[in-house]
Scaffold this active site. Structure first.
Site, mmCIF file in Angstrom:
data_model
loop_
_atom_site.group_PDB
_atom_site.id
_atom_site.type_symbol
_atom_site.label_atom_id
_atom_site.label_comp_id
_atom_site.label_asym_id
_atom_site.label_seq_id
_atom_site.Cartn_x
_atom_site.Cartn_y
_atom_site.Cartn_z
ATOM 1 C CG HIS A 53 -18.072 7.963 3.511
ATOM 2 N ND1 HIS A 53 -17.016 7.171 3.149
ATOM 3 C CD2 HIS A 53 -17.777 9.209 3.056
ATOM 4 C CE1 HIS A 53 -16.127 7.884 2.499
ATOM 5 N NE2 HIS A 53 -16.555 9.132 2.441
ATOM 6 C CD GLU A 55 -19.765 2.716 4.302
ATOM 7 O OE1 GLU A 55 -19.121 1.997 3.526
ATOM 8 O OE2 GLU A 55 -19.988 3.924 4.075
ATOM 9 C CB CYS A 86 -16.513 3.284 6.117
ATOM 10 S SG CYS A 86 -17.183 4.910 5.702
#
Length: 152
Positions: A53, A55, A86
Protein backbone atom coordinates in the site's frame (compact mmCIF):
# COMPACT_ATOMS: atom_id res chain seq x y z
CA UNK A 1 -0.68 27.83 -0.25
CA UNK A 2 -1.11 26.34 3.21
CA UNK A 3 1.38 23.56 4.11
CA UNK A 4 -1.32 20.94 4.64
CA UNK A 5 -2.79 21.60 1.19
CA UNK A 6 0.66 21.63 -0.42
CA UNK A 7 1.63 18.24 1.05
CA UNK A 8 -1.71 16.65 0.18
CA UNK A 9 -1.29 17.86 -3.41
CA UNK A 10 2.09 16.09 -3.39
CA UNK A 11 0.36 12.93 -2.16
CA UNK A 12 -2.16 13.36 -5.00
CA UNK A 13 0.76 13.36 -7.46
CA UNK A 14 1.68 9.95 -6.08
CA UNK A 15 -1.92 8.78 -6.40
CA UNK A 16 -1.86 9.87 -10.04
CA UNK A 17 1.26 7.74 -10.60
CA UNK A 18 -0.66 4.76 -9.22
CA UNK A 19 -3.61 5.56 -11.50
CA UNK A 20 -1.32 5.60 -14.55
CA UNK A 21 0.17 2.26 -13.45
CA UNK A 22 -3.34 0.76 -13.16
CA UNK A 23 -3.08 0.54 -9.37
CA UNK A 24 -5.76 1.79 -6.99
CA UNK A 25 -4.81 5.48 -6.89
CA UNK A 26 -3.70 6.14 -3.35
CA UNK A 27 -0.65 8.30 -2.69
CA UNK A 28 1.34 9.22 0.36
CA UNK A 29 4.11 11.57 1.45
CA UNK A 30 5.98 11.72 4.75
CA UNK A 31 7.14 15.08 6.02
CA UNK A 32 9.83 15.87 8.58
CA UNK A 33 10.82 19.42 9.49
CA UNK A 34 8.84 20.85 6.56
CA UNK A 35 10.59 18.60 4.03
CA UNK A 36 9.23 15.57 2.19
CA UNK A 37 11.50 12.66 3.12
CA UNK A 38 9.54 9.84 1.48
CA UNK A 39 6.88 9.25 -1.14
CA UNK A 40 4.83 6.22 -2.02
CA UNK A 41 1.86 5.00 -3.99
CA UNK A 42 0.06 1.69 -4.27
CA UNK A 43 2.12 -1.04 -5.90
CA UNK A 44 0.17 -4.15 -4.92
CA UNK A 45 -0.40 -5.28 -8.48
CA UNK A 46 3.14 -4.52 -9.68
CA UNK A 47 4.81 -6.22 -6.72
CA UNK A 48 2.13 -8.85 -6.16
CA UNK A 49 2.32 -8.11 -2.44
CA UNK A 50 -0.70 -7.43 -0.26
CA UNK A 51 1.36 -5.05 1.92
CA UNK A 52 2.44 -2.76 -0.93
CA UNK A 53 0.00 0.00 0.00
CA UNK A 54 1.07 3.62 -0.47
CA UNK A 55 1.65 4.10 3.27
CA UNK A 56 3.83 1.01 3.66
CA UNK A 57 5.87 1.96 0.59
CA UNK A 58 6.47 5.47 1.98
CA UNK A 59 7.09 4.31 5.57
CA UNK A 60 9.74 1.86 4.36
CA UNK A 61 11.51 4.64 2.47
CA UNK A 62 11.30 6.99 5.48
CA UNK A 63 12.74 4.29 7.77
CA UNK A 64 15.68 3.91 5.39
CA UNK A 65 16.14 7.67 4.98
CA UNK A 66 16.29 8.21 8.74
CA UNK A 67 17.92 4.87 9.55
CA UNK A 68 15.23 4.38 12.19
CA UNK A 69 11.88 2.69 12.60
CA UNK A 70 10.71 5.62 14.74
CA UNK A 71 9.03 8.40 12.78
CA UNK A 72 7.79 10.33 15.81
CA UNK A 73 8.88 13.71 14.45
CA UNK A 74 7.16 13.08 11.11
CA UNK A 75 3.71 13.67 9.67
CA UNK A 76 2.07 11.44 7.08
CA UNK A 77 -0.27 12.63 4.31
CA UNK A 78 -2.41 10.04 2.55
CA UNK A 79 -5.02 10.61 -0.14
CA UNK A 80 -7.31 7.96 1.35
CA UNK A 81 -8.06 6.94 4.91
CA UNK A 82 -5.62 4.19 5.92
CA UNK A 83 -6.77 0.59 6.28
CA UNK A 84 -6.22 -1.36 9.51
CA UNK A 85 -2.85 -2.71 8.32
CA UNK A 86 -1.56 0.75 7.47
CA UNK A 87 -3.18 2.26 10.56
CA UNK A 88 -1.27 -0.25 12.67
CA UNK A 89 1.99 0.61 10.91
CA UNK A 90 1.30 4.32 11.45
CA UNK A 91 0.76 3.75 15.16
CA UNK A 92 3.85 1.54 15.43
CA UNK A 93 5.99 4.14 13.63
CA UNK A 94 4.74 6.76 16.11
CA UNK A 95 3.75 9.46 13.62
CA UNK A 96 2.85 12.77 15.19
CA UNK A 97 0.03 13.63 12.75
CA UNK A 98 -1.98 11.71 10.17
CA UNK A 99 -3.61 13.78 7.44
CA UNK A 100 -5.89 12.04 4.97
CA UNK A 101 -8.23 13.04 2.17
CA UNK A 102 -10.97 10.62 1.13
CA UNK A 103 -12.83 8.65 3.77
CA UNK A 104 -13.04 4.87 3.45
CA UNK A 105 -16.19 3.78 5.32
CA UNK A 106 -15.68 0.12 4.32
CA UNK A 107 -12.04 -0.45 5.25
CA UNK A 108 -10.79 2.71 6.94
CA UNK A 109 -9.11 2.50 10.32
CA UNK A 110 -9.79 6.02 11.61
CA UNK A 111 -13.51 6.62 11.15
CA UNK A 112 -16.70 6.68 13.18
CA UNK A 113 -17.76 3.13 12.24
CA UNK A 114 -14.38 1.68 13.19
CA UNK A 115 -11.49 3.52 14.77
CA UNK A 116 -8.35 1.58 15.61
CA UNK A 117 -7.49 4.34 18.10
CA UNK A 118 -10.46 3.30 20.25
CA UNK A 119 -8.19 0.56 21.56
CA UNK A 120 -6.90 1.78 24.91
CA UNK A 121 -3.94 -0.59 24.97
CA UNK A 122 -1.62 1.35 22.66
CA UNK A 123 1.15 3.39 24.20
CA UNK A 124 1.10 5.92 21.39
CA UNK A 125 -1.68 7.72 19.53
CA UNK A 126 -1.21 10.06 16.55
CA UNK A 127 -3.45 13.05 15.94
CA UNK A 128 -5.87 12.41 13.05
CA UNK A 129 -6.82 15.14 10.55
CA UNK A 130 -9.44 13.83 8.07
CA UNK A 131 -10.91 15.40 4.95
CA UNK A 132 -7.89 17.29 3.59
CA UNK A 133 -8.70 18.03 -0.10
CA UNK A 134 -11.37 15.36 0.30
CA UNK A 135 -13.14 16.14 -2.98
CA UNK A 136 -9.96 15.85 -5.09
CA UNK A 137 -8.85 12.71 -3.26
CA UNK A 138 -12.27 11.08 -3.70
CA UNK A 139 -12.48 12.05 -7.36
CA UNK A 140 -9.36 10.16 -8.44
CA UNK A 141 -10.66 6.99 -6.75
CA UNK A 142 -14.10 7.38 -8.37
CA UNK A 143 -12.51 7.95 -11.79
CA UNK A 144 -10.33 4.87 -11.42
CA UNK A 145 -13.21 2.55 -10.56
CA UNK A 146 -15.46 4.11 -13.20
CA UNK A 147 -12.76 3.37 -15.79
CA UNK A 148 -12.43 -0.20 -14.47
CA UNK A 149 -16.19 -0.84 -14.68
CA UNK A 150 -16.22 0.30 -18.33
CA UNK A 151 -13.57 -2.30 -19.17
CA UNK A 152 -15.67 -5.19 -17.85
Amino acid sequence: MEKTTFYMKEALKEANKAFLEDEIPVGCVIVRKDKIIARGHNKREAKNLVISHAEIEAITKANKALNSWRLSDCDIYITMEPCVMCGGAIIQARFKNVFYGAKDPKAGAFNIEFNILDNNNFNYYPLIHPGILEEECSEIIKNYFSKKRKLY
